[in-house]
Write a protein that holds these residues in place. Structure first.
Motif, PDB file in Angstrom:
ATOM      1  N   ARG A  16     101.633  53.343  72.956  1.00  8.35           N
ATOM      2  CA  ARG A  16     102.287  54.515  73.552  1.00  8.35           C
ATOM      3  C   ARG A  16     101.758  55.802  72.923  1.00  8.35           C
ATOM      4  O   ARG A  16     101.556  56.793  73.618  1.00  8.35           O
ATOM      5  CB  ARG A  16     103.812  54.451  73.372  1.00  8.35           C
ATOM      6  N   GLN A  17     101.512  55.783  71.621  1.00  3.61           N
ATOM      7  CA  GLN A  17     100.950  56.958  70.951  1.00  3.61           C
ATOM      8  C   GLN A  17      99.558  57.271  71.496  1.00  3.61           C
ATOM      9  O   GLN A  17      99.226  58.436  71.723  1.00  3.61           O
ATOM     10  CB  GLN A  17     100.868  56.750  69.439  1.00  3.61           C
ATOM     11  N   VAL A  18      98.766  56.240  71.704  1.00  3.76           N
ATOM     12  CA  VAL A  18      97.431  56.426  72.281  1.00  3.76           C
ATOM     13  C   VAL A  18      97.559  57.014  73.676  1.00  3.76           C
ATOM     14  O   VAL A  18      96.882  57.988  74.025  1.00  3.76           O
ATOM     15  CB  VAL A  18      96.639  55.093  72.311  1.00  3.76           C
ATOM     16  N   PHE A  19      98.445  56.437  74.478  1.00  5.32           N
ATOM     17  CA  PHE A  19      98.641  56.925  75.842  1.00  5.32           C
ATOM     18  C   PHE A  19      99.115  58.380  75.836  1.00  5.32           C
ATOM     19  O   PHE A  19      98.609  59.211  76.596  1.00  5.32           O
ATOM     20  CB  PHE A  19      99.632  56.041  76.601  1.00  5.32           C
ATOM     21  N   ALA A  23      97.228  61.524  77.503  1.00  2.00           N
ATOM     22  CA  ALA A  23      97.955  62.219  78.569  1.00  2.00           C
ATOM     23  C   ALA A  23      98.028  63.713  78.267  1.00  2.00           C
ATOM     24  O   ALA A  23      97.994  64.540  79.173  1.00  2.00           O
ATOM     25  CB  ALA A  23      99.353  61.639  78.735  1.00  2.00           C
ATOM     26  N   GLU A  24      98.092  64.032  77.000  1.00  2.00           N
ATOM     27  CA  GLU A  24      98.134  65.434  76.570  1.00  2.00           C
ATOM     28  C   GLU A  24      96.786  66.112  76.756  1.00  2.00           C
ATOM     29  O   GLU A  24      96.709  67.246  77.210  1.00  2.00           O
ATOM     30  CB  GLU A  24      98.537  65.484  75.093  1.00  2.00           C
ATOM     31  N   CYS A  25      95.732  65.384  76.414  1.00  2.00           N
ATOM     32  CA  CYS A  25      94.386  65.948  76.480  1.00  2.00           C
ATOM     33  C   CYS A  25      93.378  64.795  76.453  1.00  2.00           C
ATOM     34  O   CYS A  25      93.478  63.924  75.591  1.00  2.00           O
ATOM     35  CB  CYS A  25      94.181  66.854  75.275  1.00  2.00           C
ATOM     36  N   PRO A  26      92.424  64.752  77.384  1.00  3.39           N
ATOM     37  CA  PRO A  26      91.416  63.684  77.347  1.00  3.39           C
ATOM     38  C   PRO A  26      90.697  63.668  75.996  1.00  3.39           C
ATOM     39  O   PRO A  26      90.398  64.734  75.438  1.00  3.39           O
ATOM     40  CB  PRO A  26      90.456  64.068  78.472  1.00  3.39           C
ATOM     41  N   ARG A  27      90.463  62.467  75.478  1.00  5.62           N
ATOM     42  CA  ARG A  27      89.877  62.341  74.142  1.00  5.62           C
ATOM     43  C   ARG A  27      88.953  61.138  74.033  1.00  5.62           C
ATOM     44  O   ARG A  27      89.093  60.169  74.762  1.00  5.62           O
ATOM     45  CB  ARG A  27      90.976  62.174  73.098  1.00  5.62           C
ATOM     46  N   ALA A  28      88.066  61.220  73.065  1.00 12.17           N
ATOM     47  CA  ALA A  28      87.175  60.114  72.731  1.00 12.17           C
ATOM     48  C   ALA A  28      87.876  59.194  71.728  1.00 12.17           C
ATOM     49  O   ALA A  28      88.825  59.606  71.050  1.00 12.17           O
ATOM     50  CB  ALA A  28      85.880  60.643  72.128  1.00 12.17           C
ATOM     51  N   VAL A  29      87.390  57.972  71.616  1.00  8.48           N
ATOM     52  CA  VAL A  29      87.979  56.985  70.717  1.00  8.48           C
ATOM     53  C   VAL A  29      88.033  57.508  69.284  1.00  8.48           C
ATOM     54  O   VAL A  29      89.054  57.392  68.604  1.00  8.48           O
ATOM     55  CB  VAL A  29      87.197  55.654  70.775  1.00  8.48           C
ATOM     56  N   GLY A  30      86.938  58.095  68.813  1.00  8.27           N
ATOM     57  CA  GLY A  30      86.890  58.605  67.435  1.00  8.27           C
ATOM     58  C   GLY A  30      87.931  59.676  67.184  1.00  8.27           C
ATOM     59  O   GLY A  30      88.549  59.710  66.109  1.00  8.27           O
ATOM     60  N   ASP A  31      88.120  60.552  68.146  1.00  3.43           N
ATOM     61  CA  ASP A  31      89.135  61.608  68.011  1.00  3.43           C
ATOM     62  C   ASP A  31      90.540  61.005  67.942  1.00  3.43           C
ATOM     63  O   ASP A  31      91.378  61.457  67.166  1.00  3.43           O
ATOM     64  CB  ASP A  31      89.059  62.593  69.179  1.00  3.43           C
ATOM     65  N   LEU A  32      90.772  60.001  68.755  1.00  7.45           N
ATOM     66  CA  LEU A  32      92.072  59.329  68.738  1.00  7.45           C
ATOM     67  C   LEU A  32      92.308  58.627  67.405  1.00  7.45           C
ATOM     68  O   LEU A  32      93.380  58.748  66.817  1.00  7.45           O
ATOM     69  CB  LEU A  32      92.164  58.318  69.883  1.00  7.45           C
ATOM     70  N   ALA A  33      91.304  57.916  66.937  1.00 10.45           N
ATOM     71  CA  ALA A  33      91.429  57.175  65.681  1.00 10.45           C
ATOM     72  C   ALA A  33      91.673  58.107  64.504  1.00 10.45           C
ATOM     73  O   ALA A  33      92.393  57.755  63.567  1.00 10.45           O
ATOM     74  CB  ALA A  33      90.186  56.319  65.442  1.00 10.45           C
ATOM     75  N   ALA A  34      91.108  59.302  64.552  1.00 14.56           N
ATOM     76  CA  ALA A  34      91.300  60.260  63.463  1.00 14.56           C
ATOM     77  C   ALA A  34      92.751  60.724  63.374  1.00 14.56           C
ATOM     78  O   ALA A  34      93.223  61.075  62.289  1.00 14.56           O
ATOM     79  CB  ALA A  34      90.380  61.460  63.657  1.00 14.56           C
ATOM     80  N   ASP A  35      93.456  60.699  64.493  1.00 11.54           N
ATOM     81  CA  ASP A  35      94.840  61.174  64.529  1.00 11.54           C
ATOM     82  C   ASP A  35      95.877  60.058  64.441  1.00 11.54           C
ATOM     83  O   ASP A  35      97.072  60.342  64.404  1.00 11.54           O
ATOM     84  CB  ASP A  35      95.084  61.974  65.814  1.00 11.54           C
ATOM     85  N   LEU A  36      95.428  58.806  64.434  1.00 11.52           N
ATOM     86  CA  LEU A  36      96.353  57.674  64.427  1.00 11.52           C
ATOM     87  C   LEU A  36      96.116  56.795  63.201  1.00 11.52           C
ATOM     88  O   LEU A  36      95.001  56.772  62.665  1.00 11.52           O
ATOM     89  CB  LEU A  36      96.165  56.837  65.698  1.00 11.52           C
ATOM     90  N   PRO A  37      97.128  56.046  62.789  1.00 15.60           N
ATOM     91  CA  PRO A  37      96.984  55.184  61.608  1.00 15.60           C
ATOM     92  C   PRO A  37      96.340  53.826  61.922  1.00 15.60           C
ATOM     93  O   PRO A  37      96.731  52.817  61.349  1.00 15.60           O
ATOM     94  CB  PRO A  37      98.429  55.024  61.138  1.00 15.60           C
ATOM     95  N   ARG A  40      89.167  52.572  64.661  1.00 14.49           N
ATOM     96  CA  ARG A  40      88.513  52.809  65.955  1.00 14.49           C
ATOM     97  C   ARG A  40      88.520  51.562  66.834  1.00 14.49           C
ATOM     98  O   ARG A  40      88.816  51.649  68.022  1.00 14.49           O
ATOM     99  CB  ARG A  40      87.088  53.311  65.736  1.00 14.49           C
ATOM    100  N   PRO A  41      88.185  50.375  66.260  1.00  9.29           N
ATOM    101  CA  PRO A  41      88.238  49.169  67.107  1.00  9.29           C
ATOM    102  C   PRO A  41      89.644  48.904  67.660  1.00  9.29           C
ATOM    103  O   PRO A  41      89.789  48.474  68.810  1.00  9.29           O
ATOM    104  CB  PRO A  41      87.787  48.042  66.167  1.00  9.29           C
ATOM    105  N   ALA A  42      90.673  49.177  66.864  1.00 12.22           N
ATOM    106  CA  ALA A  42      92.043  48.976  67.343  1.00 12.22           C
ATOM    107  C   ALA A  42      92.361  49.951  68.468  1.00 12.22           C
ATOM    108  O   ALA A  42      92.977  49.570  69.470  1.00 12.22           O
ATOM    109  CB  ALA A  42      93.043  49.145  66.197  1.00 12.22           C
ATOM    110  N   VAL A  43      91.928  51.209  68.327  1.00 10.46           N
ATOM    111  CA  VAL A  43      92.137  52.201  69.395  1.00 10.46           C
ATOM    112  C   VAL A  43      91.429  51.732  70.664  1.00 10.46           C
ATOM    113  O   VAL A  43      91.986  51.799  71.757  1.00 10.46           O
ATOM    114  CB  VAL A  43      91.656  53.601  68.969  1.00 10.46           C
TER     115      VAL A  43
END
Length: 102
Positions: A16-19, A23-37, A40-43
């Protein structure tokens, strides 16, 4: 439409956090992984589940993959929920009106 897949995909809190992030702003996997605990493979795995459920889309930008919420998927899910909400309101109104007729 496989609503079970959509609800199942959103049933995981990290997913849900990834979604919510895409939903807030299109992002790349690396950008998402940097903001989540999570890694990258999990994202990437979470994005695959969300994509398979029809909730996100991916587009290539050079060598990067950019993920965004899929508006049609959200519209389908909202329409499904709205149908039950309308039914619930109609049932409630019928029950209230039943008391007035007595």
């Amino acid at each position: 439409m496989a609503y079970d897949n959509m609800f199942s995909a959103l049933g995981d809190s990290t997913r849900r956090q990834v979604f919510e992030a895409v939903a807030e702003c299109p992002r790349a996997v690396g950008d998402l992984a940097a903001d989540l605990p999570v890694s990258r493979p999990a994202v990437s795995q979470h994005l695959k589940v969300l994509s398979d459920a029809g909730l996100v889309v991916c587009r290539a930008e050079g060598t990067r993959r950019i993920y965004a919420a899929r508006p049609e998927g959200l519209a389908d899910l909202r329409a499904w929920l709205e149908r039950y909400w309308s039914d619930a309101l109609e049932s409630f109104a019928a029950e209230v009106n039943k008391g007035r007729d007595a």
